[in-house]
Design a protein around this motif. Structure first.
Motif, PDB file in Angstrom:
ATOM      1  N   GLN A   1      39.864   0.061  21.002  1.00 43.08           N
ATOM      2  CA  GLN A   1      40.275   1.145  20.093  1.00 43.08           C
ATOM      3  C   GLN A   1      41.135   0.593  18.957  1.00 43.08           C
ATOM      4  O   GLN A   1      40.963   0.968  17.795  1.00 43.08           O
ATOM      5  CB  GLN A   1      41.041   2.218  20.875  1.00 43.08           C
ATOM      6  CG  GLN A   1      41.372   3.443  20.065  1.00 43.08           C
ATOM      7  CD  GLN A   1      40.149   4.258  19.701  1.00 43.08           C
ATOM      8  OE1 GLN A   1      39.229   4.398  20.488  1.00 43.08           O
ATOM      9  NE2 GLN A   1      40.124   4.799  18.504  1.00 43.08           N
ATOM     10  N   SER A   2      42.048  -0.317  19.276  1.00 40.22           N
ATOM     11  CA  SER A   2      42.900  -0.938  18.247  1.00 40.22           C
ATOM     12  C   SER A   2      42.059  -1.727  17.249  1.00 40.22           C
ATOM     13  O   SER A   2      42.267  -1.633  16.032  1.00 40.22           O
ATOM     14  CB  SER A   2      43.934  -1.875  18.895  1.00 40.22           C
ATOM     15  OG  SER A   2      44.772  -1.190  19.778  1.00 40.22           O
ATOM     16  N   LEU A   3      41.124  -2.520  17.754  1.00 35.05           N
ATOM     17  CA  LEU A   3      40.260  -3.319  16.876  1.00 35.05           C
ATOM     18  C   LEU A   3      39.400  -2.428  15.987  1.00 35.05           C
ATOM     19  O   LEU A   3      39.192  -2.729  14.801  1.00 35.05           O
ATOM     20  CB  LEU A   3      39.373  -4.251  17.708  1.00 35.05           C
ATOM     21  CG  LEU A   3      40.074  -5.430  18.372  1.00 35.05           C
ATOM     22  CD1 LEU A   3      39.155  -6.077  19.408  1.00 35.05           C
ATOM     23  CD2 LEU A   3      40.531  -6.446  17.331  1.00 35.05           C
ATOM     24  N   LEU A   4      38.908  -1.329  16.541  1.00 38.00           N
ATOM     25  CA  LEU A   4      38.091  -0.386  15.776  1.00 38.00           C
ATOM     26  C   LEU A   4      38.884   0.187  14.604  1.00 38.00           C
ATOM     27  O   LEU A   4      38.442   0.161  13.454  1.00 38.00           O
ATOM     28  CB  LEU A   4      37.607   0.734  16.697  1.00 38.00           C
ATOM     29  CG  LEU A   4      36.870   1.904  16.058  1.00 38.00           C
ATOM     30  CD1 LEU A   4      35.529   1.450  15.504  1.00 38.00           C
ATOM     31  CD2 LEU A   4      36.670   3.017  17.086  1.00 38.00           C
ATOM     32  N   LEU A   5      40.072   0.693  14.905  1.00 38.88           N
ATOM     33  CA  LEU A   5      40.918   1.266  13.854  1.00 38.88           C
ATOM     34  C   LEU A   5      41.364   0.199  12.861  1.00 38.88           C
ATOM     35  O   LEU A   5      41.420   0.451  11.654  1.00 38.88           O
ATOM     36  CB  LEU A   5      42.138   1.954  14.481  1.00 38.88           C
ATOM     37  CG  LEU A   5      41.865   3.219  15.273  1.00 38.88           C
ATOM     38  CD1 LEU A   5      43.081   3.627  16.094  1.00 38.88           C
ATOM     39  CD2 LEU A   5      41.441   4.350  14.340  1.00 38.88           C
TER      40      LEU A   5
END
Length: 196
Positions: A101-105
């Protein structure tokens, strides 16, 4: 209430639980998320910022940082969101779903900050990690961002990846527009002149 499309009602219910003695960081994060989805950013910020400050390093703080970064992205605060997400990557290590989720954002924020190469690298890292998870909804979002990042970087549309994202998409899920496979499919069709 949230699943029925009523984030304001969900926020009110969680606020009631907090005010009745159930004040826990995880509830404040959930309340902030509901308030944010309901359009009450001021209340969401008021809940999430002090909660982050009191949490120890770990996946819960990483999730809270992800939420705050999403809120800043919504306000076009891409530089601040990049800093928050880099902190979330450190805090979330060990919880693959939180890191994805962090990498996506982070990829999305970097793209909107003109850091195209970094954005493509981050989304590729997200894809690698997402493939190890059994979370179709998150995998669809990561694949969608991968298609978008590669397309905007001049690499065309990877039809196979886009189709996989569409196959995994949950159209009823509460997902931001920019990570919805069906939305990005429509946009890339329009940008390629396939208007009908």
């Amino acid at each position: 209430a949230r699943a029925r499309g009523a984030p304001a009602a969900a926020a009110e219910l969680v606020d009631l639980a907090i005010n009745l003695g159930g004040d826990k960081p995880v509830r404040r994060i959930r309340a902030a998320d509901h308030h944010f989805r309901a359009g009450d950013s001021a209340r969401a910020y008021g809940l999430i910022k002090p909660t982050i400050d009191e949490l120890p390093s770990g996946p819960l703080r990483a999730s809270a940082l992800n939420l705050l970064a999403a809120m800043r992205i919504n306000d076009d605060g891409f530089s601040e969101s990049i800093e928050l997400l880099n902190r979330a990557l450190v805090d979330g290590e060990g919880d693959h779903a939180v890191v994805v989720q962090s990498l996506l954002l982070l990829s999305y924020a970097q793209f909107n900050s003109g850091r195209f190469g970094e954005a493509v690298r981050k989304v590729h890292a997200a894809v690698e990690r997402a493939n190890d998870l059994a979370i179709p909804e998150l995998t669809s979002q990561v694949l969608t961002m991968s298609v978008m990042a590669n397309f905007l970087n001049g690499n065309g549309v990877d039809e196979l990846v886009l189709q996989r994202a569409l196959d995994l998409e949950d159209r009823d899920a509460d997902i931001p527009f920019q990570f919805r496979a069906s939305a990005i499919n429509t946009m890339t069709l329009a940008w390629r002149g396939c208007l009908d």
